[in-house]
Design a protein around this motif. Structure first.
Motif, mmCIF file in Angstrom:
data_model
loop_
_atom_site.group_PDB
_atom_site.id
_atom_site.type_symbol
_atom_site.label_atom_id
_atom_site.label_comp_id
_atom_site.label_asym_id
_atom_site.label_seq_id
_atom_site.Cartn_x
_atom_site.Cartn_y
_atom_site.Cartn_z
ATOM 1 N N TRP A 57 -11.604 25.003 2.462
ATOM 2 C CA TRP A 57 -11.723 23.786 3.382
ATOM 3 C C TRP A 57 -10.347 22.891 2.992
ATOM 4 O O TRP A 57 -9.195 22.038 3.510
ATOM 5 C CB TRP A 57 -12.713 22.560 2.564
ATOM 6 N N PHE A 58 -10.068 22.290 1.352
ATOM 7 C CA PHE A 58 -9.061 22.492 1.091
ATOM 8 C C PHE A 58 -8.271 23.042 -0.412
ATOM 9 O O PHE A 58 -9.022 23.331 -1.168
ATOM 10 C CB PHE A 58 -8.745 20.956 0.680
ATOM 11 N N VAL A 115 -6.322 14.337 3.918
ATOM 12 C CA VAL A 115 -6.868 14.505 2.638
ATOM 13 C C VAL A 115 -5.962 13.818 0.955
ATOM 14 O O VAL A 115 -6.142 12.906 0.246
ATOM 15 C CB VAL A 115 -6.784 16.088 2.306
ATOM 16 N N LEU A 164 -10.883 21.424 -7.469
ATOM 17 C CA LEU A 164 -9.618 21.990 -6.642
ATOM 18 C C LEU A 164 -9.562 23.104 -7.203
ATOM 19 O O LEU A 164 -10.249 23.718 -8.391
ATOM 20 C CB LEU A 164 -8.599 21.321 -6.713
#
Lengths: 412, 412
Positions: free
Chosen positions: B187-188, B268, B301
């Motif tokens: 997603w990121f 983001v 992350l």
């Protein structure tokens, strides 16, 4: 007649409760406010005195209290002679404060369901996980415990009861809609404690439809509403406390909760959630520090109480209740409109805090005068709504109804 | 002839450096790798042996090292007999490692500018704040120190020099463009250490134009580029190391750096930045825990090294250099295209790490054979680019040029 009130908590809602208690201290007697940080209580007292809110000379004292410590809460109740406890602290302290009330015989109120810090979105009905397990103990001790008596849950439960009592023979659906059409002028902020706000939306969306619990994800189901004053607004089906008691009390009706969100809120929420920053579970940094991401997000966001001075615009919260009356389908929208600026001018808080903080004070007054002092645990829809709504009309949250016959005050 | 290499760091770039050193250990001699967490070094060694990367039997050992401790680095250099240190650890350790090289006479290389953890985006030229202050000490000690010898900075500096030497009489502008058209399927994620990645973009965007430092904010200046292989891509003017040395060496040219970003990355980034979550300054949670938001974002992350197996697509990084040749305006685009999957198959890392990790190994080979063992501190554009680009052609990063005469290998 129960008198003397202990307010637990020192956030934006507590500020409203304090001001409203002060404005009605002729009915409520001595007032006390307690939280972990006594300086926050003192700041609230200062604001009460600045506004000259005390209706008559009387006691209003600040106390330091760890509300997770039930014995300490009970001791403070005894020391202050409080007979009514308004718990507007963190939802993590509900059970310890409730226990202290059971132990001391004081009446108990809160405005949001109990939460375990480590769990998000438990099995429905949510009240069954903690509060309702203490119902028998309340009954036995003759303790009045009114759960969820803010605006939503709270006033909206009373609206549902009013609709069921006066507007129809059978209720087929209750849709609660909460729209904040106000603007705080910040790039992003939640309107109350970010930790609690985000926790509401990270779990499963439970609704009660077709006689059973239905599950959705957040922002999965949205629709546009056209409401009085605030106009057309997009709202999304959301998990919320009152669905869990209304479903028990109106099991044949569909019960849903809808909250308005702008695209900007949804975008920020989606980014934070997808990255894992809304998690209540600890992560470890590269340096080995254990930290709960959600608490860091809370730390960087504006303190919601700091929004009040700049907040403009209105909220509209109400119940669209549908049912059958004399064999015909009927519907009524029962609602309140509140104004952020008016709230700030009166009590120094924004409208969201105002709508949550005024109702428990009305309830305290109804307990004090015996009307609602029922000696057991209830959700708000189990109480007669009329004295409550009448009192709310007088102290700042007027109720209106809109149906086939027009838009008017509820008791016109 | 200098031999024996000590690699400092154990991230994705270190993995590439390790594999490439192993593939060339006939030139480089004994190999060593050191980082705070020796297990990460060991995992890299395991991957080197799994791939059978060692060209000939030889030493490759893992060591635990706190690279912030300059004396410990010097001791390890002495213990291992390393004559070349490839520093691909955190940019916070550049100065301690450089000092250890000065103290021991080993050659020094890094791939990114030194950073102070508490400061973001210092006064230009960035190299003037730390590295260049040690130039005289390198000169005096006869220590070869090659600053910023990854891809960008690094190869792109050599591209600028090649353009200036061979394609024009006067350089009027150097635009470095870095496009990653690959996809990691998450997603990121950032492509390298999120802390370093975000730190690059939270400060002022410095560019050198009209003979002076110009300032912009991130994502303020964007333009679409049409590049070989990756096609049309939007890139934004970004602060980057090489602008700060190229501006010193080509003061009459405009020097800008452009990095490609998709709308999703920008969204983001914008949310995190505006909320304050990219801050390197500590905040305090409600519970009193002091924490640096950026380190929490890093913790949630994906580990960039975990992206490699799924990464597909290509990168294109190059220099558009404009100037005057025989009185006429000319321009040349000198570039490399790398493939994420190819990189993973060869060395177990994705393309971003590959392009950063191969160049310092080429430089180490040029130091080992004496070509680049210049006994002082330089930025890459101060070295003859041709032996470097020739070697890169052979070990995985071929260079192409595109100009009025067509698109072809640089030395065709």
């Amino acid at each position: 007649m129960k008198r003397n009130v202990l307010i637990i908590g020192a956030g934006g809602v507590a500020q409203v409760v304090a001001h409203k208690c002060a404005q009605n201290n002729d009915v409520l007697g001595d007032l006390h406010i307690a939280s972990r940080t006594v300086a926050k209580c003192q700041a609230i007292l200062d604001s009460v005195h600045e506004k000259g809110a005390m209706k008559q000379p009387g006691v209003f004292k600040a106390h330091a209290l760890d509300a997770m410590d039930s014995a300490a809460v009970a001791q403070l109740i005894r020391d202050t002679g409080a007979r009514i406890v308004i718990n507007v602290g963190s939802p993590f302290v509900n059970m310890t404060v409730l226990q202290a009330c059971i132990d001391t015989g004081a009446a108990y109120m809160d405005t949001a369901i109990h939460e375990d810090p480590a769990k998000i979105c438990e099995t429905p009905p949510w009240y069954g996980n903690y509060e309702w397990k203490r119902r028998e103990a309340c009954e036995k001790a003759g303790v009045t415990a009114i759960l969820g008596i803010g605006f939503d849950p709270g006033v909206v439960n009373a609206y549902a009861r009013l609709a069921a009592d006066d507007y129809m023979d059978t209720v087929t659906s209750i849709d609660i809609v909460d729209i904040n059409a106000g603007s705080h002028g910040r790039w992003f902020s939640t309107n109350f404690d970010p930790e609690i706000n985000f926790r509401e939306f990270t779990g499963t969306v439970y609704s009660w439809q077709n006689g059973a619990w239905q599950t959705n994800t957040m922002f999965e189901v949205g629709r546009e509403w056209d409401l009085p004053v605030v106009g057309k607004q997009k709202a999304y089906m959301t998990g919320h406390d009152e669905v869990h008691s209304l479903a028990a009390n109106y099991p044949d009706a569909d019960v849903r909760f809808w909250m308005g969100f702008g695209d900007h809120y949804i975008n920020v929420f989606t980014v934070l959630k997808n990255l894992g920053l809304l998690s209540e579970q600890p992560v470890k940094t590269a340096e080995g520090l254990e930290v709960i991401p959600l608490k860091v997000v809370k730390a960087v966001l504006p303190d919601p109480s700091s929004l009040a001075p700049d907040y403009v615009g209105k909220t509209c919260i109400g119940d669209l209740v549908k049912g059958i009356k004399d064999g015909k389908e009927v519907e009524v929208f029962i609602y309140n409109v509140a104004d952020h600026k008016d709230a700030y001018n009166e009590v120094g808080s924004q409208g969201i805090s105002y709508t949550a903080g005024v109702p428990p004070v009305a309830a305290a007054m109804l307990i004090a005068n015996g009307t609602w002092d029922i000696g057991t645990m209830v959700n708000v829809e189990e109480l007669d709504p009329k004295p409550f709504l009448t009192l709310l009309d007088q102290i700042g949250l007027p109720t209106r109804v809109k149906d086939a016959a027009g838009d008017r005050p509820w008791n016109a």
